[in-house]
Design a protein around this motif. Structure first.
Motif, PDB file in Angstrom:
ATOM      1  N   ASP A  23       8.449   1.036   3.034  1.00 36.50           N
ATOM      2  CA  ASP A  23       7.126   0.544   2.512  1.00 36.50           C
ATOM      3  C   ASP A  23       6.593  -0.217   3.814  1.00 36.50           C
ATOM      4  OD1 ASP A  23       7.579   1.820   0.147  1.00 36.50           O
ATOM      5  OD2 ASP A  23       8.128  -0.063  -0.841  1.00 36.50           O
ATOM      6  N   GLU A  24       7.258  -0.928   4.339  1.00 38.55           N
ATOM      7  CA  GLU A  24       6.739  -1.844   5.518  1.00 38.55           C
ATOM      8  C   GLU A  24       6.329  -1.050   6.771  1.00 38.55           C
ATOM      9  OE1 GLU A  24       8.687  -5.508   8.190  1.00 38.55           O
ATOM     10  OE2 GLU A  24      10.248  -4.165   6.785  1.00 38.55           O
ATOM     11  N   SER A  43       4.994   2.218   6.403  1.00 37.99           N
ATOM     12  CA  SER A  43       3.982   2.950   5.941  1.00 37.99           C
ATOM     13  C   SER A  43       2.736   2.017   5.791  1.00 37.99           C
ATOM     14  CB  SER A  43       4.197   3.713   4.606  1.00 37.99           C
ATOM     15  OG  SER A  43       3.976   2.876   3.445  1.00 37.99           O
ATOM     16  N   LYS A  44       3.039   0.933   5.479  1.00 34.76           N
ATOM     17  CA  LYS A  44       1.843  -0.307   5.431  1.00 34.76           C
ATOM     18  C   LYS A  44       1.498  -0.525   6.880  1.00 34.76           C
ATOM     19  CE  LYS A  44      -0.598  -3.515   3.316  1.00 34.76           C
ATOM     20  NZ  LYS A  44      -1.875  -2.933   2.909  1.00 34.76           N
ATOM     21  N   VAL A 104       0.979   1.638   0.792  1.00 38.10           N
ATOM     22  CA  VAL A 104       2.410   1.727   0.057  1.00 38.10           C
ATOM     23  C   VAL A 104       2.507   2.604  -0.797  1.00 38.10           C
ATOM     24  CG1 VAL A 104       4.043   0.493  -0.713  1.00 38.10           C
ATOM     25  CG2 VAL A 104       2.633  -0.560   0.894  1.00 38.10           C
ATOM     26  N   ARG A 140       6.985   3.419  -6.387  1.00 34.23           N
ATOM     27  CA  ARG A 140       8.243   3.733  -6.404  1.00 34.23           C
ATOM     28  C   ARG A 140       8.598   4.718  -7.881  1.00 34.23           C
ATOM     29  NH1 ARG A 140      12.116   0.678  -3.254  1.00 34.23           N
ATOM     30  NH2 ARG A 140      11.179  -0.499  -1.805  1.00 34.23           N
ATOM     31  N   ARG A 178      12.489   7.839   1.334  1.00 32.73           N
ATOM     32  CA  ARG A 178      12.636   6.663   1.523  1.00 32.73           C
ATOM     33  C   ARG A 178      14.183   6.190   1.339  1.00 32.73           C
ATOM     34  NH1 ARG A 178       9.395   2.856  -1.275  1.00 32.73           N
ATOM     35  NH2 ARG A 178       8.603   4.318  -2.672  1.00 32.73           N
ATOM     36  N   SER A 199       7.736   7.943   7.547  1.00 33.88           N
ATOM     37  CA  SER A 199       7.301   7.787   6.305  1.00 33.88           C
ATOM     38  C   SER A 199       5.578   8.270   6.494  1.00 33.88           C
ATOM     39  CB  SER A 199       6.614   6.145   6.271  1.00 33.88           C
ATOM     40  OG  SER A 199       6.042   5.475   7.429  1.00 33.88           O
ATOM     41  N   SER A 254      -4.504   0.045  -3.349  1.00 33.36           N
ATOM     42  CA  SER A 254      -3.514  -0.110  -2.368  1.00 33.36           C
ATOM     43  C   SER A 254      -2.680   1.287  -2.575  1.00 33.36           C
ATOM     44  CB  SER A 254      -2.810  -1.096  -2.329  1.00 33.36           C
ATOM     45  OG  SER A 254      -1.799  -1.351  -3.531  1.00 33.36           O
ATOM     46  N   GLN A 285      -0.602   1.308  -5.195  1.00 31.97           N
ATOM     47  CA  GLN A 285       0.568   0.946  -5.857  1.00 31.97           C
ATOM     48  C   GLN A 285       0.248   1.131  -7.421  1.00 31.97           C
ATOM     49  OE1 GLN A 285       3.346  -0.394  -4.739  1.00 31.97           O
ATOM     50  NE2 GLN A 285       3.043  -2.026  -3.362  1.00 31.97           N
TER      51      GLN A 285
END
Ligand SMILES: [Zn+2]
Length: 409
Positions: A99-100, A102-103, A109, A112, A320, A359, A407, A409
């Motif tokens: 995630d870090e 892809s951000k 992000v 999940r 992931r 990613s 985002s 999410q």
């Protein structure tokens, strides 16, 4: 801003000297690329220049009177340079969580999911695909009836391109002279690729390592061609590079936020050009005959495909776990087979893709969902003409993933 944009382009070209996949397209001044090759700046030197460029951008924030486009341009350049720093740090050995990463690279992000999230779709597929063997084997047996014969591949693909192009041109004004060529290649980790050349031209490559199913003709023609990557690059070159002189758009760094917009709009573009309600009829009338296939059973097949499409986030979960080192390559392939309905060969190809692009996988499905939400909140989900208008605006503007609202999410 033009001076800062030039520094950005030169930085991207410099980083491209350390990463063969990084500069996906470049059609700015040829001497800038020659200079990048000759100088071959070190990674620490590139990072220092990126920090200096960010400081200069920070000091050049446009005021409110400059308008939305100026603000978007400034935000875009800033995010692209930040993502360049992240990619440079990875090339120096830094490892980020999925995630870090892809951000940092794509400005987004992915949500999940657990195995249980895919169970209801898998159960529905069990009902649709009765018979012996594993679910993915049964899916493969169904698909085997819909393989485009090699000798018909180009004719089928050209029929799909013609339809995607005319449907796109009915809504988007593309500059005269735009065109692309198609090549058939092997031994790649992807199924299709658009190499934008500048001058409103693309080279589209289609990978024939694995069987190509009839439904892929429209998907590939829309995604790589119209209104996907080719149309997107043509519109950016026309609206931003030529009309406004924004040189930053003459380079396309693959591992950057621009890729989420590119892949997301290319995938959403399939539905814009061929809404589900029209697609099957068109496939039966035009694409199946071009491929020399009988359309009997097409309804069932496309119904199953729509279900499998709902498993797309299983691919992100496999990536992931794999990229964070929690499972190995063969377990990742098994995960793709079990939860994403990838055939064994396709699963192996996808793991090779993850090795190469990491990613980046989120750009396809999360990108599509983010673009869809953005267009449909802007234009309404139901009015096709307004959706095309909003889509065309997105393809001609310097908008970032975080500027799409939500985002992911
Ligand atoms: Zn693509």
């Amino acid at each position: 801003m033009n001076g800062l944009a030039e520094r950005y382009v030169k930085l991207v070209l410099a980083l491209g000297q350390h990463d063969a996949d990084y500069v996906d397209a470049y059609y700015g001044p040829p001497e800038w690329r020659k200079d990048a090759e000759a100088r071959r700046r070190s990674l620490p030197d590139i990072d220092r220049e990126a920090v200096a460029l960010l400081a200069a951008l920070g000091a050049a924030t446009p005021d409110a009177l400059a308008g939305e486009l100026a603000a978007l341009r400034h935000q875009y350049l800033t995010k692209q340079v930040e993502s360049l720093r992240a990619r440079a740090s990875m090339l120096r050995g830094k490892r980020l969580g999925f995630d870090e990463e892809s951000k940092a690279l794509y400005d987004a992000v992915a949500p999940r999911h657990t195995e249980a999230d895919f169970d209801s779709v898998l159960k529905e597929l069990e009902g649709r695909l009765p018979g012996q063997g594993s679910l993915v084997d049964r899916f493969d047996r169904l698909r085997a009836r819909f393989v485009i014969p090699k000798g018909r591949l180009d004719a089928t693909f050209q029929a799909a391109i013609g339809a995607c192009r005319s449907r796109t041109l009915a809504h988007l004004a593309l500059p005269p002279g735009e065109s692309f060529t198609v090549e058939y290649v092997t031994n790649k980790s992807w199924s299709g690729y658009n190499w934008y050349q500048g001058g409103y031209r693309s080279l589209i490559q289609v990978n024939t390592d694995l069987p190509i199913y009839v439904d892929r003709a429209i998907d590939l023609a829309c995604h790589e061609g119209y209104p996907g990557h080719h149309a997107y690059n043509v519109l950016l070159e026309k609206a931003l590079v030529r009309d406004r002189g924004w040189v930053e758009y003459s380079v396309y760094p693959l591992f950057s936020p621009q890729s989420l917009i590119a892949e997301g709009s290319a995938n959403y573009g399939i539905e814009i050009a061929f809404p589900a309600s029209e697609r099957l009829a068109f496939e039966r009338e035009v694409i199946f005959p071009a491929a020399g296939l009988e359309p009997a059973g097409a309804d069932d097949y496309y119904g199953v495909l729509a279900l499998v499409d709902r498993l797309s986030y299983a691919g992100n979960e496999a990536a992931r776990q794999y990229l964070e080192g929690r499972i190995d390559a063969s377990a990742a392939a098994k995960w793709l087979e079990r939860y994403g309905m990838y055939s064994p060969m396709r699963a192996q190809q996808r793991v090779r893709f993850m090795d190469q692009y990491r990613s980046y996988v989120i750009n396809y499905n999360l990108g599509k969902d983010m673009v869809a939400r953005y267009i449909e909140s802007d234009a309404g989900a139901t009015d096709p003409a307004r959706r095309w208008l909003a889509f065309g605006r997105l393809l001609s503007s310097p908008r970032l993933p975080s500027g799409l609202g939500g985002s992911g999410q």
